[in-house]
Design a protein around this motif. Structure first.
Motif, PDB file in Angstrom:
ATOM      1  N   ILE A  98       0.852  -1.185   0.000  1.00 14.20           N
ATOM      2  CA  ILE A  98       0.000   0.000   0.000  1.00 14.20           C
ATOM      3  C   ILE A  98       0.893   1.243   0.000  1.00 14.20           C
ATOM      4  O   ILE A  98       2.005   1.213   0.529  1.00 14.20           O
ATOM      5  N   PRO A  99       0.437   2.345  -0.587  1.00 22.91           N
ATOM      6  CA  PRO A  99       1.268   3.553  -0.612  1.00 22.91           C
ATOM      7  C   PRO A  99       1.261   4.259   0.742  1.00 22.91           C
ATOM      8  O   PRO A  99       0.231   4.347   1.422  1.00 22.91           O
ATOM      9  N   GLY A 100       2.423   4.759   1.121  1.00 25.47           N
ATOM     10  CA  GLY A 100       2.553   5.508   2.371  1.00 25.47           C
ATOM     11  C   GLY A 100       2.542   7.006   2.143  1.00 25.47           C
ATOM     12  O   GLY A 100       2.454   7.488   1.008  1.00 25.47           O
ATOM     13  N   THR A 101       2.655   7.743   3.214  1.00 25.69           N
ATOM     14  CA  THR A 101       2.567   9.204   3.128  1.00 25.69           C
ATOM     15  C   THR A 101       3.756   9.828   2.406  1.00 25.69           C
ATOM     16  O   THR A 101       3.697  10.991   2.003  1.00 25.69           O
ATOM     17  N   ASN A 102       4.843   9.081   2.227  1.00 29.20           N
ATOM     18  CA  ASN A 102       5.990   9.591   1.477  1.00 29.20           C
ATOM     19  C   ASN A 102       5.829   9.418  -0.023  1.00 29.20           C
ATOM     20  O   ASN A 102       6.681   9.862  -0.795  1.00 29.20           O
ATOM     21  N   TYR A 106       2.622   9.289  -8.791  1.00 28.71           N
ATOM     22  CA  TYR A 106       1.564   8.332  -9.157  1.00 28.71           C
ATOM     23  C   TYR A 106       0.621   8.010  -7.992  1.00 28.71           C
ATOM     24  O   TYR A 106      -0.196   7.101  -8.102  1.00 28.71           O
ATOM     25  N   CYS A 107       0.734   8.703  -6.882  1.00 33.62           N
ATOM     26  CA  CYS A 107      -0.147   8.450  -5.737  1.00 33.62           C
ATOM     27  C   CYS A 107      -1.203   9.529  -5.567  1.00 33.62           C
ATOM     28  O   CYS A 107      -1.923   9.544  -4.557  1.00 33.62           O
ATOM     29  N   GLU A 108      -1.293  10.441  -6.535  1.00 35.44           N
ATOM     30  CA  GLU A 108      -2.279  11.513  -6.442  1.00 35.44           C
ATOM     31  C   GLU A 108      -3.681  10.918  -6.329  1.00 35.44           C
ATOM     32  O   GLU A 108      -4.035   9.964  -7.011  1.00 35.44           O
ATOM     33  N   LYS A 109      -4.472  11.482  -5.461  1.00 30.22           N
ATOM     34  CA  LYS A 109      -5.875  11.085  -5.243  1.00 30.22           C
ATOM     35  C   LYS A 109      -6.020   9.697  -4.639  1.00 30.22           C
ATOM     36  O   LYS A 109      -7.115   9.136  -4.618  1.00 30.22           O
ATOM     37  N   LEU A 112      -3.460   7.246   1.451  1.00 27.53           N
ATOM     38  CA  LEU A 112      -2.096   6.877   1.819  1.00 27.53           C
ATOM     39  C   LEU A 112      -2.069   6.384   3.268  1.00 27.53           C
ATOM     40  O   LEU A 112      -2.739   6.956   4.140  1.00 27.53           O
ATOM     41  N   PHE A 113      -1.274   5.360   3.512  1.00 32.32           N
ATOM     42  CA  PHE A 113      -1.180   4.807   4.862  1.00 32.32           C
ATOM     43  C   PHE A 113      -0.297   5.694   5.732  1.00 32.32           C
ATOM     44  O   PHE A 113       0.871   5.935   5.414  1.00 32.32           O
ATOM     45  N   ASN A 114      -0.883   6.162   6.837  1.00 35.49           N
ATOM     46  CA  ASN A 114      -0.148   6.996   7.789  1.00 35.49           C
ATOM     47  C   ASN A 114       0.251   6.125   8.980  1.00 35.49           C
ATOM     48  O   ASN A 114      -0.543   5.871   9.873  1.00 35.49           O
ATOM     49  N   GLU A 115       1.477   5.669   8.965  1.00 36.18           N
ATOM     50  CA  GLU A 115       1.929   4.750  10.010  1.00 36.18           C
ATOM     51  C   GLU A 115       1.924   5.414  11.386  1.00 36.18           C
ATOM     52  O   GLU A 115       1.692   4.756  12.411  1.00 36.18           O
TER      53      GLU A 115
END
Length: 389
Positions: A98-102, A106-109, A112-115
């Motif tokens: 899964i994409p993280g906050t960093n 390509y993660c626009e919209k 994001l996972f905020n650990e």
């Protein structure tokens, strides 16, 4: 996003479960691009990416995977409290990504996972990398509670599960509705040899049986949706008939087994192949010569621009046949002909070159719509049941 039913069975001092997880269907990006005339440009881009790829990271890398073929997704949550994601449920891979906050490219919209917002997150500071046809994904490994099913739905919670928190993802994330990939294969296939969430659930005794069943409903007309469900911990008796037979796995990395006697019309092959089933592939994929012969027997013609076979929408050369174990199986024309618009259809089989490595065939959507698949992780086998819908 669908109804999830869950039955809890008390066994000793632990609770095991059977979870029916309704899927979310979206037409594959490949079909959309072909309809819109965009697929040749994508093929050129993909081939360029594969040819130019290099890496300096000393991490294990999976084989190149192309996620333009998938059609089914599911809701999951990660962390405490729940953070929701929609993911591709993939029996052809073994990592949760899964994409993280960093992640910015390509993660626009995307969510994001905020650990830092999860009270159960454990950082490992271990890097990972996976190569995809659309580009490399990489980040760090973490450990957290993963739940199959979204917030507000019944869920199967899997504590202490590994996940890949991505700082960079492939370009396909930009135009895809997915927000992650949920690998369902074996630990031996996983990058960095981590334990996949589904194996973790089995190891913790969270499932009634160490297996899951997949059901894909029939595709409708273009623009309409299709149904599907994964049943974790048991057989799907709502959508699937009795088990016809089981195939022992020849390689417990994928769900890999042997099949023989691929045939259609006058074409008959006696070759025995290593094959896998794959929930993230909406086509049959096989050796060039075999696919060419099946396509010819079906009345399909090669489209060199889109690198697919076109076929008349009303064609019916009979079923594609094969033998798995002691039982014969068929794929009927309504499952191997894909309608992309009112007057255009594809023969749902494409050639793949494996150069002698890995399985020769991928039995994707056409086979998995015809038959429910019982992924028996505990006994390392796959069973097949006729789909009832």
């Amino acid at each position: 996003m669908g109804i999830i039913s869950i039955i809890f069975l008390l066994i000793g001092s632990s609770t095991a479960a059977v979870l029916e997880h309704q899927l979310i269907w979206k037409e594959s990006r490949m079909i959309e691009m072909i309809r819109n005339g965009e697929y040749p440009a994508y093929l050129e881009y993909r081939d360029r990416m594969v040819a130019s790829r290099s890496s300096n990271l000393a991490t294990v890398v999976q084989s190149t995977t192309d996620y333009v073929y998938y059609e089914y997704m599911g809701n999951i949550t990660v962390g405490t409290p729940d953070q929701n994601f929609i993911v591709v449920l993939d029996t052809g891979s073994a990592n949760l990504l899964i994409p993280g906050t960093n992640c910015t490219t390509y993660c626009e919209k995307k969510r994001l996972f905020n650990e830092k917002a999860s009270s159960t997150y454990i950082a490992t500071n271990r890097p990972w990398q996976i190569k995809y046809a659309s580009g490399d994904a990489y980040g760090t490994l973490g450990i957290d509670t993963v739940k199959i099913g979204g917030s507000g739905e019944a869920q199967l919670a899997i504590p202490r599960s590994y996940l890949g928190v991505a700082d960079t993802v492939g370009s396909d994330f930009k135009w895809s509705p997915k927000e992650g990939i949920f690998g369902l294969a074996f630990t031996a296939l996983a990058v960095d040899n981590i334990t996949p969430p589904i194996i973790n659930a089995i190891n913790q005794g969270l499932l009634d049986q160490p297996l899951f069943t997949t059901w894909f409903g029939q595709r409708g007309a273009p623009g309409t949706s299709a149904s599907g469900a994964f049943t974790y911990g048991g057989l799907d008796k709502n959508h699937c008939g009795p088990v016809i037979g089981y195939a022992e796995l020849t390689n417990a990395r994928h769900f890999q087994f042997q099949a023989t006697g691929f045939s259609l019309g006058s074409y008959v092959s006696t070759t025995t192949y290593e094959v896998i089933t794959d929930t993230a592939t909406s086509f049959l994929c096989g050796p060039q010569a075999a696919i060419d012969n099946l396509a010819k027997a079906a009345g399909a013609t090669w489209d060199p621009t889109n690198q697919v076979f076109n076929i008349p929408c009303d064609a019916d050369a009979g079923p594609i046949k094969m033998k798995i174990g002691q039982f014969n199986y068929v794929i009927r024309a309504n499952n191997y002909i894909l309608k992309i618009d009112t007057n255009s259809c594809l023969f749902a089989a494409i050639p793949q070159n494996y150069a002698g490595f890995g399985p020769s065939w991928i039995l994707g959507g056409p086979f998995m719509r015809q038959y429910c698949n019982v992924h028996d992780i505990g006994q390392k086998r796959v069973g097949f049941c006729l789909s009832l819908a």
